[in-house]
Design a protein around this motif. Structure first.
Motif, PDB file in Angstrom:
ATOM      1  N   PHE A 207      -4.972   0.443  15.280  1.00 58.51           N
ATOM      2  CA  PHE A 207      -5.827  -0.402  14.444  1.00 58.51           C
ATOM      3  C   PHE A 207      -6.449  -1.542  15.259  1.00 58.51           C
ATOM      4  CE2 PHE A 207      -6.432  -3.972  11.540  1.00 58.51           C
ATOM      5  CZ  PHE A 207      -7.237  -3.390  10.570  1.00 58.51           C
ATOM      6  N   ALA A 211     -10.470  -2.358  15.481  1.00 57.81           N
ATOM      7  CA  ALA A 211     -11.105  -3.628  15.116  1.00 57.81           C
ATOM      8  C   ALA A 211     -11.932  -4.186  16.279  1.00 57.81           C
ATOM      9  CB  ALA A 211     -10.044  -4.643  14.694  1.00 57.81           C
ATOM     10  N   LEU A 265     -13.692   0.716   6.807  1.00 53.12           N
ATOM     11  CA  LEU A 265     -13.052  -0.545   6.433  1.00 53.12           C
ATOM     12  C   LEU A 265     -12.847  -0.649   4.937  1.00 53.12           C
ATOM     13  CD1 LEU A 265     -14.835  -3.109   8.803  1.00 53.12           C
ATOM     14  CD2 LEU A 265     -12.567  -2.109   9.041  1.00 53.12           C
ATOM     15  N   ILE A 268      -9.895   1.671   3.945  1.00 57.18           N
ATOM     16  CA  ILE A 268      -8.565   1.159   4.289  1.00 57.18           C
ATOM     17  C   ILE A 268      -8.039   0.222   3.212  1.00 57.18           C
ATOM     18  CG2 ILE A 268      -7.319  -0.305   5.960  1.00 57.18           C
ATOM     19  CD1 ILE A 268      -9.119   0.773   8.121  1.00 57.18           C
ATOM     20  N   ASN A 269      -8.947  -0.498   2.540  1.00 59.17           N
ATOM     21  CA  ASN A 269      -8.547  -1.477   1.537  1.00 59.17           C
ATOM     22  C   ASN A 269      -8.424  -0.907   0.136  1.00 59.17           C
ATOM     23  OD1 ASN A 269      -8.463  -3.666   3.371  1.00 59.17           O
ATOM     24  ND2 ASN A 269     -10.699  -3.849   3.287  1.00 59.17           N
ATOM     25  N   PHE A 319      -1.660   2.069  10.399  1.00 57.82           N
ATOM     26  CA  PHE A 319      -2.933   1.436  10.082  1.00 57.82           C
ATOM     27  C   PHE A 319      -2.797   0.492   8.899  1.00 57.82           C
ATOM     28  CE2 PHE A 319      -5.726   2.990  13.133  1.00 57.82           C
ATOM     29  CZ  PHE A 319      -7.037   2.757  12.824  1.00 57.82           C
ATOM     30  N   LYS A 322      -0.523  -2.637   9.629  1.00 60.57           N
ATOM     31  CA  LYS A 322      -1.207  -3.627  10.453  1.00 60.57           C
ATOM     32  C   LYS A 322      -2.370  -4.282   9.704  1.00 60.57           C
ATOM     33  CE  LYS A 322      -0.009  -1.499  14.883  1.00 60.57           C
ATOM     34  NZ  LYS A 322      -0.526  -0.880  16.126  1.00 60.57           N
ATOM     35  N   ASN A 323      -2.963  -3.558   8.799  1.00 62.81           N
ATOM     36  CA  ASN A 323      -4.075  -4.120   8.038  1.00 62.81           C
ATOM     37  C   ASN A 323      -3.579  -5.196   7.066  1.00 62.81           C
ATOM     38  OD1 ASN A 323      -6.782  -4.314   7.042  1.00 62.81           O
ATOM     39  ND2 ASN A 323      -6.151  -3.109   5.260  1.00 62.81           N
ATOM     40  N   SER A 324      -2.451  -4.906   6.431  1.00 63.18           N
ATOM     41  CA  SER A 324      -1.926  -5.902   5.479  1.00 63.18           C
ATOM     42  C   SER A 324      -1.193  -7.018   6.247  1.00 63.18           C
ATOM     43  CB  SER A 324      -1.000  -5.231   4.467  1.00 63.18           C
ATOM     44  OG  SER A 324       0.102  -4.621   5.140  1.00 63.18           O
ATOM     45  N   THR A 362      -6.963  -8.739   3.372  1.00 63.48           N
ATOM     46  CA  THR A 362      -6.416  -7.945   4.470  1.00 63.48           C
ATOM     47  C   THR A 362      -7.097  -8.324   5.770  1.00 63.48           C
ATOM     48  OG1 THR A 362      -8.032  -6.196   4.057  1.00 63.48           O
ATOM     49  CG2 THR A 362      -5.918  -6.054   2.894  1.00 63.48           C
ATOM     50  N   SER A 364      -8.673  -6.336   7.850  1.00 61.37           N
ATOM     51  CA  SER A 364      -9.997  -5.711   8.003  1.00 61.37           C
ATOM     52  C   SER A 364     -11.062  -6.503   7.254  1.00 61.37           C
ATOM     53  CB  SER A 364      -9.948  -4.277   7.489  1.00 61.37           C
ATOM     54  OG  SER A 364      -9.568  -4.259   6.107  1.00 61.37           O
ATOM     55  N   THR A 365     -10.718  -7.007   6.057  1.00 60.22           N
ATOM     56  CA  THR A 365     -11.683  -7.824   5.300  1.00 60.22           C
ATOM     57  C   THR A 365     -11.992  -9.115   6.056  1.00 60.22           C
ATOM     58  OG1 THR A 365     -10.790  -6.908   3.244  1.00 60.22           O
ATOM     59  CG2 THR A 365     -12.114  -8.921   3.093  1.00 60.22           C
TER      60      THR A 365
END
Length: 826
Positions: A207, A211, A265, A268-269, A319, A322-324, A362, A364-365
């Motif tokens: 991840f 990014a 992206l 993922i959310n 993924f 790590k995103n959260s 998150t 990504s956001t």
């Protein structure tokens, strides 16, 4: 984006963040002891299998001094080091699995001493720290059995999340602190530097690499849009003769990643995705058929994206985690109880008084939002791009991998950029800005241009420059400059002109400032002079007024004092006069003040005249006659006859032999009509032949001179007073007088008479008065050492000589006759 996963997951061959090594190697023993740290890097799990460098020791001092320069206080700097020390010590927490009585799995911290030291650094209860790491949903209580126990794996995961979050928030707090310190209150120009690494292609891409590569795609898209696309569109809009340059546009790749609803992206959310397999399936469903998306196989947990640089294979493993990567609320609440102010500010959501906010965003956001904000800022700025070419994969100097360099030049679109720079224009400005910036280069356009439009003014400026006109192109709204050299020379001309104008402005300003200062000083000098003259005149007036008042007062006092002194003097004169001073001969007089000297002199003269008047009034007729004789003697003999001084004190008796009472004399005077005797005394008549003294009675009446025998009173000679015309005397102390008789019959027969008497002054004075009364005119009084005398038929010269202080001074003078000369030694 901070690569915070580096804190707990360090790639082999790389180091953790530099501050850890700097703190351990550069801090002194006292600081390390206060932070509960050791200098050995191997003692910390987060730095295991990494090496420290000697330059870290010096860099720590630079870092610490930089914090001081940025305005951080000592307490804030110490708090930063304590948080870094907490991160290092949290990484050493070891969780040992245990089985509870009910068969559930739990864990315990094996190295409790690390917990105690960490709690001391945080100013937090040790049990609260243990509970938040080993028990889920634990409250902020110090009891041991609060919340649900976690197994060792969950506890280690929470520990790693806490380390990453703690460091990440400390980094964000420090950046905000620096920005707040450096923030200017005034609107001014700023220079910003954006540094990004570019693409990351590793053996195992997760991840983080996704990014980073997405950020590189967006920044490259911004470069392509701002340089290649916008520049060519500007040429076409401005009507320039232009052949389009082809380039690779990565807009489709960016849409693949951040397209709303169907971008990676966004996928993922999606909330219903609870594992990585379902996420991969969802990505394959939505992105299948996209030219830049590829799958790695049916059983592979990877997907591929054809980036503008290269194809990258991403592993879907972890993924979603790590995103959260969110820290549980109870851990934030526990850390908010720390007595360290910095730690409380790092965990504001742990404040129990704070209302629960919306669901945390998150990673990504956050990445997409921050990129959009960054690109919005860059869009309105003038951007300059610096491209770095990686020469080789071995990190060695002076070695170029041709294939690698060509690949970088190709995917960074450098060839179209070079083509654009060669055939296009490197610099452009709108007409207004170009004219305003460079109008000072022409005297016709500076400072104001009134000869036409701005385009005509720009043409005047270009024609006046010593540069080729082909370097400039006028568009509909912009002026284009072809080569950077021309731009440099144009700026040099402007800089020189600005220097000239600056000198001119400085000269005029200095002249204005000097003139203004001169006028201000002149005005000030006039004001000061006027005030000073006014003050001086006022002071002079005051001084003169004061002097006049003083003079008036002095005059009044002096006048009154003088009057008082005069009054006192006049009133005290009778009291100060010595007794028995009515004699005119008395010279005594009271002393007078200096200013009364004239008055005293006048008063003294008046007093003297008054004394004389009183003295005269006290006399009878006889005394008055005697006084008259004394005054006459003073007139005749004073300062002429040496024997006069002896006669002053003796009164003129006149009748020394009491002839007036002699009966015989009365009979004789009746016959001669000489009743009143003025003088009568026995004197010595000097013989004419021998000079001997012959006693004889001399009688002087009011009408004649009589010589009588002293016994018989027989008259021997009677000479009328009118017949005597002169009397001669010497100036010495002798008592000899010569009476000169007129050359009548009697005179020719008898001649002049020579007498010697002790009353010579008196007899001569009375003879003088008698002759004056008889003839009406005074006789001649001749006083000399030599004079002639008539002895009948011959003339004899009388010669008086001073014999000194001899025995002669005690007796009569010595008279000697020698022929016709008679010498008298006195």
């Amino acid at each position: 984006m901070l690569e915070k996963t580096r804190i707990t997951d360090t790639v082999i061959g790389e180091r953790n963040f530099h501050i850890f090594y700097q703190l351990l190697l550069g801090a002194d023993l006292q600081l390390l002891k206060s932070l509960k740290l050791f200098r050995n890097v191997e003692k910390y799990e987060l730095l295991r299998n990494t090496t420290a460098m000697e330059e870290d020791r010096a860099n720590f001092h630079y870092t610490k001094r930089s914090l001081d320069v940025l305005g951080l206080s000592c307490d804030e700097t110490n708090s930063i080091f304590r948080v870094i020390a907490v991160v290092l010590k949290l990484g050493n927490f070891m969780f040992v699995p245990v089985t509870n009585i009910d068969g559930t799995e739990g864990c315990q911290v094996s190295n409790v001493y690390e917990v105690q030291e960490t709690a001391q650094l945080l100013n937090l209860e040790a049990q609260i720290l243990i509970n938040c790491l080993t028990r889920a949903n634990s409250t902020s209580s110090t009891q041991e059995d609060v919340g649900c126990e976690m197994d060792a794996r969950q506890a280690a995961s929470n520990r790693n999340t806490l380390c990453r979050t703690l460091y990440s928030r400390l980094f964000t707090w420090l950046v905000n602190k620096i920005n707040e310190t450096m923030k200017s209150t005034q609107r001014e120009k700023n220079l910003a530097l954006l540094d990004f690494y570019g693409f990351e292609v590793l053996d195992h891409n997760s991840f983080e690499q996704f990014a980073i590569n997405y950020s590189a795609e967006k920044i490259h898209q911004n470069f392509v849009f701002n340089v290649l696309r916008s520049e060519q569109e500007l040429y076409l809009r401005e009507g320039l003769d232009w052949s389009r340059i082809d380039y690779f546009d990565n807009e489709s790749i960016c849409e693949l990643i951040d397209k709303p609803s169907y971008g990676i992206l966004s996928l993922i959310n999606e909330p219903h995705l609870n594992n990585n397999e379902s996420l991969l399936l969802r990505i394959q469903q939505c992105c299948a058929g996209h030219p830049n998306f590829m799958t790695s196989g049916s059983n592979s947990m990877c997907f591929q994206i054809r980036h503008f640089a290269n194809v990258v294979n991403y592993s879907i493993h972890r993924f979603l985690e790590k995103n959260s990567d969110m820290l549980p609320k109870y851990i934030s609440s526990a850390f908010y109880q720390s007595q360290l102010t910095l730690v409380q500010s790092l965990f504001p959501e742990g404040n129990p008084r704070r209302q629960a906010s919306k669901k945390p965003t998150t990673l990504s956001t956050n990445i997409r939002t921050q990129l959009q904000t960054l690109l919005a800022i860059v869009k309105h700025r003038r951007a300059h791009y610096v491209f770095c070419i990686k020469p080789n994969e071995c990190k060695q100097s002076h070695q170029f991998d041709l294939a690698l360099v060509q690949h970088q030049v190709r995917y960074m679109s450098l060839m179209p950029l070079v083509h654009l720079c060669r055939t296009g224009h490197c610099y452009h400005l709108p007409h207004v800005k170009f004219f305003q910036r460079y109008k000072l280069l022409n005297s016709l356009t500076w400072p104001h241009f009134h000869g036409g439009s701005q385009v005509e003014g720009i043409a005047l400026i270009i024609r006046n420059l010593p540069l080729p006109s082909a370097e400039f192109t006028l568009g509909t709204k912009n002026v284009f400059v072809r080569s950077p050299r021309t731009v440099y020379e144009l700026e040099q001309f402007r800089r020189l002109r600005i220097s000239e104008l600056a000198v001119l402005i400085q000269k005029m300003f200095r002249m204005y400032h000097a003139r203004k200062r001169y006028r201000r000083m002149r005005h000030s000098q006039m004001v000061i002079s006027s005030a000073w003259r006014t003050w001086r005149a006022r002071e002079e007036y005051r001084s003169l007024k004061y002097k006049r008042q003083v003079k008036w007062a002095v005059d009044v006092i002096a006048r009154n004092y003088h009057q008082w002194k005069i009054r006192q003097y006049l009133l005290t004169i009778p009291l100060r006069l010595p007794p028995n001073t009515l004699s005119p001969l008395s010279l005594e007089w009271p002393a007078a003040p200096g200013f009364l000297a004239d008055a005293s002199r006048l008063l003294r003269a008046i007093y003297h005249r008054w004394k004389c008047y009183i003295y005269r009034n006290s006399f009878d007729q006889t005394a008055r006659n005697r006084m008259r004789e004394k005054v006459t003697a003073s007139i005749i003999f004073k300062d002429r006859k040496a024997s006069y001084a002896r006669s002053v004190a003796h009164p003129f008796v006149g009748d020394y032999v009491r002839l007036r009472h002699n009966q015989q004399w009365k009979k004789i005077c009746a016959e001669t009509n000489d009743q009143y005797v003025v003088f009568a005394d026995i004197i010595n008549k000097i013989a004419r032949s021998s000079g001997k003294f012959v006693p004889i009675l001399l009688v002087l009446s009011t009408s004649s001179l009589l010589l009588l025998d002293q016994r018989t009173l027989q008259i021997k000679y009677r000479v009328p007073a009118s017949e005597i015309y002169r009397m001669s005397l010497s100036p010495y102390l002798d008592d000899i007088a010569v009476f000169h008789v007129k050359a009548s019959e009697f005179g020719r027969k008898k001649g002049d008479f020579v007498f010697q008497t002790g009353h010579v002054i008196e007899i001569v004075t009375k003879m003088f008065l008698v002759i004056q009364n008889a003839t009406g005119k005074p006789p001649e009084i001749h006083i000399s050492t030599e004079f002639e005398a008539n002895f009948g038929q011959q003339t004899v010269i009388f010669s008086f000589k001073y014999g000194g202080l001899s025995d002669l001074a005690q007796g009569p003078p010595k008279v000697t006759r020698k022929a016709n000369r008679m010498e008298i030694i006195v």
